[in-house]
Design an enzyme around this catalytic site. Structure first.
Site, PDB file in Angstrom:
ATOM      1  N   ALA A   1       0.778  -1.085   0.055  1.00 20.72           N
ATOM      2  CA  ALA A   1      -0.070  -0.126  -0.046  1.00 20.72           C
ATOM      3  C   ALA A   1       0.974   1.222   0.141  1.00 20.72           C
ATOM      4  CB  ALA A   1      -0.892   0.118   1.384  1.00 20.72           C
TER       5      ALA A   1
ATOM      6  N   ALA B   1      -4.327  -2.744   3.371  1.00 29.61           N
ATOM      7  CA  ALA B   1      -3.735  -1.070   3.747  1.00 29.61           C
ATOM      8  C   ALA B   1      -3.566  -0.920   5.005  1.00 29.61           C
ATOM      9  CB  ALA B   1      -4.474  -0.196   2.935  1.00 29.61           C
TER      10      ALA B   1
ATOM     11  N   ILE C   1      -5.918 -11.539   9.609  1.00 30.63           N
ATOM     12  CA  ILE C   1      -6.298 -11.253   8.027  1.00 30.63           C
ATOM     13  C   ILE C   1      -5.045 -10.800   7.401  1.00 30.63           C
ATOM     14  CG2 ILE C   1      -7.133  -9.072   6.840  1.00 30.63           C
ATOM     15  CD1 ILE C   1      -8.902  -9.030   9.317  1.00 30.63           C
TER      16      ILE C   1
ATOM     17  N   ASP D   1       0.603  -2.030  13.105  1.00 27.67           N
ATOM     18  CA  ASP D   1       0.326  -1.375  11.670  1.00 27.67           C
ATOM     19  C   ASP D   1      -0.766  -0.688  11.471  1.00 27.67           C
ATOM     20  OD1 ASP D   1       1.363  -0.624   9.204  1.00 27.67           O
ATOM     21  OD2 ASP D   1       1.239  -2.293   8.338  1.00 27.67           O
TER      22      ASP D   1
END
Length: 394
Positions: free
Chosen positions: A149, A317, A259, A283
């Site tokens: 991203a 992202a 994920i 993150d």
């Protein structure tokens, strides 16, 4: 509460640096930990403010998130003191007491603005919030092939002179740099970072296993968000992932939201790397703690839906992972102990950032960065340098 008083968290399980006390207490005075012991050893003093709980409550050191972009509609790239203040005020809700304000690949001007802002903020911040202990420069010295991203238009080759300018702008507060060492001048920058006591992290990198070996020789000691933005594992080319598994010189970040990598891959990484080298990160983006919707990441729209943040093309992202959920998920995925969690959220990041003399464990004389978890591992209270920064409402 009288500022001269001490806070005692009493009748709890204390996960101290060298042992776990099942019926313990911990005393906080003037921003520091001043006593740790078993309940029967506690001698009450006139100014003591006692918080009595039960041994089902667990006291652990505050988490140090070395890779976090934003939270609660604030982002380190906003380049404002208000944004960092919002991050610092929000993070204690999830058990984070220290963090690296993390930038991303953008124009040189935007990066420099964020660095200058963070450097100024670090020198003026208050004790009541999570502490910005430095800056993580993620990009722009990364691989186009592994951009993820990170906006490809602003990716550039590693550049020692430019890094020197940026470190000066940041007031010397850049503590960790994510780069692709296989890019031109990548090893030169890695060596320079090592010489100047900045952690060189391999990330957004297409390095082969041997190239990672060369980077370690040059001074690399860290891997950015394992599995994501890197050359994966192949039986004839172990890649960055294979090096993360096998090279003991490397601390390894992992996003355990289920994920960014499936629970089984978290377990595989944990079994191979162990709590000795793993560091849990979030993150996270500005969308964390906000509702579903569309938010900004480096000038790109990010769509947030319950648990997942993606660009328009479906690229992951960052995350909306909260640190206490990372803890719960990791314990569920790997069957690790809370002692292991303490290593991965506090001790290892403190050691990697050269902060272990003041942070990263519960020990007399260290900063009173403390989290109280209930029996469900929810955050009940967070103290940042001895100040109650968050308390769960009934």
């Amino acid at each position: 509460m009288d500022t001269h008083s001490s806070i005692i968290i009493y009748n709890v399980t204390v996960y101290s640096e060298n042992q776990t006390l099942k019926n313990g207490y911990i005393k906080l005075t003037n921003k520091k930990i001043t006593e740790i012991g078993e309940t029967h050893q506690y001698v009450r003093q006139p100014n003591d403010h006692v918080i009595e709980l039960s041994p089902s409550y667990k006291v652990i050191p505050g988490a140090i998130d070395v890779h976090i972009h934003g939270v609660n509609n604030a982002d380190a790239m906003d380049g404002t003191a208000e944004a960092l203040k919002t991050m610092a005020r929000t993070l204690p809700k999830e058990g984070t007491t220290s963090f690296l304000a993390t930038t991303m690949t953008q124009s040189n001007e935007a990066v420099e603005k964020a660095l200058r802002n963070a450097g100024t903020y670090i020198e003026q911040q208050t004790d009541a919030d999570a502490e910005v202990v430095g800056i993580h420069l993620e990009g722009p010295f990364i691989s186009q092939k592994r951009a993820g991203a990170q906006p490809p238009t602003h990716i550039q080759d590693p550049n020692v002179a430019l890094f020197q300018e940026w470190q000066k702008a940041a007031g010397g507060h850049i503590k960790l740099v994510t780069l692709a060492p296989e890019q031109p001048n990548g090893l030169a920058l890695t060596s320079y970072l090592k010489e100047t006591n900045v952690v060189a992290s391999i990330g957004h990198s297409d390095s082969t296993y041997d190239q990672v070996g060369e980077a370690i020789e040059a001074g690399a000691s860290h891997i950015t968000h394992l599995y994501n933005g890197m050359r994966g594992l192949h039986h004839r080319e172990p890649g960055v992932l294979g090096a993360a598994y096998l090279r003991d010189e490397l601390f390894v970040e992992l996003i355990t939201d289920g994920i960014h990598c499936r629970p089984e891959m978290v377990k595989l990484a944990y079994d191979q790397i162990t709590s000795e080298r793993m560091i849990l990160i979030t993150d996270s983006l500005r969308a964390k703690w906000l509702k579903n919707g569309t938010y900004d990441l480096g000038g790109q729209p990010v769509h947030v839906n319950d648990t997942t943040a993606t660009l328009a093309d479906g690229t992951l992202a960052g995350s909306i992972l909260k640190m206490n959920d990372a803890i719960k998920n990791t314990m569920s995925f790997t069957n690790c102990s809370l002692e292991d969690i303490v290593k991965m959220t506090a001790e290892n990041p403190a050691k990697q950032l050269n902060l272990f003399d003041t942070k990263g464990s519960l020990k007399i004389g260290k900063d009173a960065d403390i989290v109280v978890l209930n029996e469900n591992l929810d955050v009940e209270m967070t103290f940042c340098r001895g100040t109650l920064s968050f308390q769960k409402e009934d």
